[in-house]
Design a protein around this motif. Structure first.
Motif, mmCIF file in Angstrom:
data_model
loop_
_atom_site.group_PDB
_atom_site.id
_atom_site.type_symbol
_atom_site.label_atom_id
_atom_site.label_comp_id
_atom_site.label_asym_id
_atom_site.label_seq_id
_atom_site.Cartn_x
_atom_site.Cartn_y
_atom_site.Cartn_z
ATOM 1 N N GLU A 172 -2.098 -2.546 -10.312
ATOM 2 C CA GLU A 172 -2.307 -1.422 -9.403
ATOM 3 C C GLU A 172 -3.793 -1.106 -9.286
ATOM 4 N N SER A 179 -2.832 3.866 -3.109
ATOM 5 C CA SER A 179 -2.450 3.024 -4.233
ATOM 6 C C SER A 179 -2.088 1.644 -3.696
ATOM 7 N N LYS A 224 0.854 -1.188 0.000
ATOM 8 C CA LYS A 224 0.000 0.000 0.000
ATOM 9 C C LYS A 224 0.890 1.238 0.000
ATOM 10 N N SER A 239 2.110 -7.758 -6.739
ATOM 11 C CA SER A 239 3.186 -8.353 -7.531
ATOM 12 C C SER A 239 3.254 -9.844 -7.210
ATOM 13 N N ARG A 246 -6.039 1.957 -7.695
ATOM 14 C CA ARG A 246 -5.983 3.302 -7.139
ATOM 15 C C ARG A 246 -7.327 3.656 -6.520
ATOM 16 N N MET A 279 -0.538 -1.991 -4.765
ATOM 17 C CA MET A 279 0.274 -2.614 -5.809
ATOM 18 C C MET A 279 0.383 -4.105 -5.514
#
Length: 907
Positions: free
Chosen positions: A618, A590, A576, A594, A620, A592
């Motif tokens: 991502e 945001s 975050k 992975s 948002r 993210m």
């Protein structure tokens, strides 16, 4: 016979002369005793009469009298009348002065029938115009000031400096009857103003002020330059200013290196200055009165030419390794310093020449020379290339080759400049000036030693390498290729690679990168090593794989083959930004996602396990709201491996819409009440306060079992979580009363007066009031009762009933009132009694009665009632006339009321 003499007077300063006769009564003989005896016949005219006397009269002369009544002279050179003193001398009489305060003395002769000698004396003239003369001195010389008077006699002289009297001292001399003032070793501070004050018995005068112009200096000479700096670039404009303390103003001359310049005046302007004008400048101040001079300390003017046309040159155009070379740094201008650098790094050498005794190839580079002086700086560059080599000559190419194939040999050498190459086969030259030898092999005689000779045209050095080549008749290895049953794999599946090649007597070797591949549990080599099988392939088995094929006289290697092995997703990670545990509403966040995956994973997002429409790595969240709080997770999906993995964070919203409410809405003293603190959001903690002070309660509800009036106040509830804090307020007013009902007003009143009673009660909200007289209602809803007293029946008990509409409680107070006849205006001694009543607003605690400033005490005629509120005077008498005072006080204040009584006699 009358004798007279010539009047003697000081006349030399008076330009006017007036001759006049003297008139004497004919029957009185007068005798004048001259200062210088000179006898005239009776009736002769004197040669000269006193100056400016005008008319002279003698009056009231009585014969045989011992006194002379008066003697008056008028118009003595002015319009002023003077009464002159005179002396009478007669046998048997004292000499007596008859008057004083006059400007001159005159002795007259008076006779009383006998001859009397009158002694004339010199009389004084008024002080005329006073002037002072002096010369302007030089400091530390002597100066004399002289005082002159146009007329006057019997003069005295006084000198003034400003308003102070000048007296003699070591430096001050007063001579010639104080008419001359001499100052020895005069200083600049003796400039005055000086005045001469002259006086005598009849007048005085003062000269106009005289200021001495005292020449001094020059001293404290100061030389400044503008602009003030240590160095100046050629072509600058410089101003030198010279100043000195001097009177009169000094004259200035200028010097350069102690040599006089033609310039004069306090400023020397150097316009477009040149380098040859550098030197020590000084100025000399000269005073043409004191004839003194003073020279300033020298001021150094350093003029430098700016540096231009900088260059670096080499002693040779072709520097060669091992040889010596000099780099020279030159420029036009005034040099102060040089700094050498190579490739931007400073060198220790600082001189004009940078020397190399024996060049190395590492000396090649970009050389720069920075030349500077205090007014400019330039830099010149030189790129030096050190020529060296050739060295380390190498030949690359096959060592065996078959007939009818093309031979390619490549020769390389380290050399600057690039070397020229010559090829030889078995010492026979076959090619010039080419690094690459290409030859079609047609005969076995093409075998042998191939020599490559490299030559540097600048260093004129040569170096060579030899490469052996064997020509065979068997076909060599060629066309080595690798194929796979699949190059797009999923991890933990199996794959086979196949190697093929042309040639004879072939051997096969597999390589993974630069390492040999050998058989193991997961690796199988079959079909004479032409097939490589990997069981349960992993992501690290991607290659590159190559097949190396060789026979006794040649070899070949396939192009590399890489396997694309799909795996994952795994090690999914959700972050975050900003990274924190809690977020305030309105934040931008945001997320993210992975994961380790090949091919790259596809990402889907979930809120509380419910899919969102958002995809990609991502997510948002812009201007996040409270209803977006929850557990966010992302899912990574690999469309090759068909696997997925999920992770989740936690988000908290802020606190909003805080409020404090009361139950019930109208708190009443003695009742219970609850204050409830509510808010939207994630509440972590509550803190209660009253009037800014913390309370021990921390819960959602603040309870009061039995309210007190002191519980009124401003209550606040602070609600907080890690990302926000809000506060709600509630003002609680505890309704109570009425209580402590009081009526203020007089307890006695006279007929035809206006009655005012005021009712008060402690109550929240304010009470409503009802008035009754002897239980009969007379007024509603007013704290003040106003009534005109018309009858004695207005006496009685006045009741004020207070009612609180919220508490629905009532309380009352009773006030007694006595109506009396009014106090008569005329109090008759022995016939009237008086009652004085002292009333005051507030809470009186003490009343003290006084008459004419003296405290009263209870007795036969004075008595106090109603806590000293009432003073009763029984049967007034004349001593009761006066001012009665009532002093009313409590712990907080003090007031006084006054009443005046006048008691009349019976009769």
């Amino acid at each position: 016979m009358c004798r007279y003499s010539k009047w003697q007077a000081i006349e030399k300063h008076n330009p006017k002369r007036t001759n006049f006769p003297l008139f004497f009564p004919a029957h009185i003989p007068f005798f004048f005793h001259p200062l210088h005896p000179h006898t005239h016949s009776h009736g002769e005219t004197p040669d000269s009469w006193p100056t400016c006397l005008g008319s002279l009269m003698l009056s009231s002369v009585v014969p045989d009298s011992s006194t002379l009544s008066s003697f008056i002279i008028s118009r003595l050179c002015t319009d002023t009348v003077y009464l002159l003193p005179f002396f009478i001398s007669s046998p048997g009489l004292e000499k007596k002065e008859t008057t004083n305060n006059v400007s001159l003395s005159l002795f007259l002769l008076a006779a009383t029938g006998q001859q009397v000698d009158v002694e004339p004396e010199v009389f004084s003239y008024p002080v005329g115009k006073v002037t002072v003369t002096a010369t302007d001195p030089v400091e530390f010389s002597s100066v004399s000031l002289s005082c002159f008077v146009s007329s006057g006699s019997s003069l005295s002289f006084l000198w003034l400096n400003g308003s102070s009297e000048v007296t003699a001292s070591d430096r001050v001399q007063l001579t010639d009857g104080n008419t001359t003032l001499t100052i020895v070793s005069v200083t600049r501070y003796d400039q005055g103003p000086f005045r001469c004050h002259v006086f005598n018995a009849v007048s005085n005068g003062t000269s106009a002020p005289v200021n001495l112009s005292i020449s001094f200096g020059p001293e404290n000479i100061n030389l400044t330059k503008s602009p003030s700096q240590d160095y100046y670039v050629e072509g600058s404009d410089i101003s030198l200013l010279c100043s000195a303390v001097s009177r009169p103003a000094a004259l200035f001359n200028w010097f350069l290196n102690r040599v006089p310049l033609s310039d004069t005046g306090p400023e020397l302007r150097l316009i477009n200055i040149k380098e040859d004008q550098s030197g020590n400048y000084s100025c000399q101040a000269f005073n043409n009165k004191t004839m003194r001079n003073e020279t300033s300390q020298p001021s150094i003017i350093s003029v430098l030419k700016p540096i231009v046309n900088a260059s670096v040159t080499s002693s040779t155009n072709q520097p060669v390794e091992g040889n010596a070379v000099n780099l020279t740094c030159e420029a036009a201008g005034s040099f102060f310093a040089r700094k050498w650098m190579k490739d931007g790094a400073d060198l220790i050498q600082t001189g004009r020449v940078l020397s190399f005794q024996s060049l190395k190839k590492t000396d090649s580079g970009n050389y720069s020379c920075n030349i500077s002086n205090p007014v400019s700086s330039v830099e010149a560059e030189y790129i030096m290339v050190v020529n060296y080599g050739p060295e380390n000559v190498q030949i690359k190419g096959p060592s065996t080759i078959s007939l009818n194939q093309t031979l390619t040999l490549t020769c390389s050498a380290e050399s600057t400049p690039t070397a020229n190459y010559t090829w030889k086969l078995n010492e026979t030259k076959i090619l010039n000036n080419s690094a690459v030898l290409t030859k079609h092999i047609t005969d076995l005689s093409d075998s042998g030693e191939y020599t490559c000779e490299a030559m540097n045209r600048i260093t004129e050095k040569t170096s060579s390498a030899v490469h052996g080549l064997t020509v065979t008749q068997d076909p060599p290895v060629s066309n080595v290729t690798v194929t796979a049953n699949s190059t797009d794999l999923v991890e933990f599946s199996s794959v086979s690679l196949f190697c093929s090649s042309s040639g004879s007597s072939l051997s096969f070797l597999w390589l993974n990168g630069s390492s040999d591949v050998t058989a193991s549990d997961r690796v199988q080599l079959t079909d004479g090593n032409t097939t490589l099988t990997i069981v349960s392939v992993t992501r690290y088995d991607q290659g590159p794989f190559r097949c190396h094929v060789f026979n006794p006289f040649s070899n070949g290697t396939s192009a590399p083959v890489n396997l694309s092995i799909s795996f994952g997703p795994e090690n999914i990670h959700l972050t975050k930004s900003p990274s924190q545990d809690y977020y305030v509403e309105g934040s931008d966040i945001s997320l993210m996602c992975s994961a380790v995956s090949r091919p790259t994973a596809l990402f889907n997002w979930f809120l509380n396990r419910v899919p969102l429409s958002d995809t990609g790595p991502e997510l948002r969240l812009i201007n996040i709201k409270e209803d977006q709080s929850g557990n966010y997770s992302c899912q990574a999906f690999n469309n090759k491996t068909m696997r997925n993995e999920t992770s989740q964070p936690s988000i908290i919203s802020p606190i909003v819409n805080a409020s404090v409410t009361s139950s019930p809405n109208q708190p009443v003293e003695g009742n219970s009440v609850k204050l409830t603190c509510e808010a939207a959001g994630s509440v972590f903690a509550r803190k209660w306060m009253k009037d800014g002070a913390d309370l021990i309660q921390t819960g959602r509800v603040l309870s009061f079992q039995s309210l007190k009036k002191t519980d009124s106040g401003k209550y606040s509830c602070n609600i907080s979580n890690p990302v926000s804090s809000v506060e709600a307020e509630y003002i609680m007013v505890v309704n109570y009363g009425p209580e402590n009902v009081q009526i203020k007003g007089p307890s006695t009143i006279s007929l035809n007066e206006n009655l005012t009673l005021t009712c008060s009660a402690e109550s929240t909200p304010t009470a409503n009031f009802t008035w009754k007289l002897n239980e009969t209602k007379i007024l509603n809803n007013s704290a003040v009762l106003t009534k005109h007293i018309t009858d004695l029946s207005d006496s009685g008990e006045y009741t004020c009933e207070a009612m609180n509409r919220i508490t629905e409680k009532t309380s009352s107070a009773v006030h007694g009132l006595t109506v009396t006849q009014y106090l008569p205006e005329n109090l008759i001694e022995g016939k009237t009694s008086v009652k004085l009543t002292c009333d005051a607003d507030g809470s009186p605690s003490t009343r003290v009665w006084m008459k004419d400033g003296i405290p009263l005490v209870s007795g036969d005629r004075f008595s106090f009632h109603d806590g000293n509120r009432v003073l009763f005077i029984n049967s007034v008498n004349r001593t009761d006339t006066g001012e009665f005072l009532c002093n009313v006080s409590n712990d907080f204040s003090f007031e006084t009321a006054k009443c005046s009584l006048k008691v009349y006699c019976k009769y």
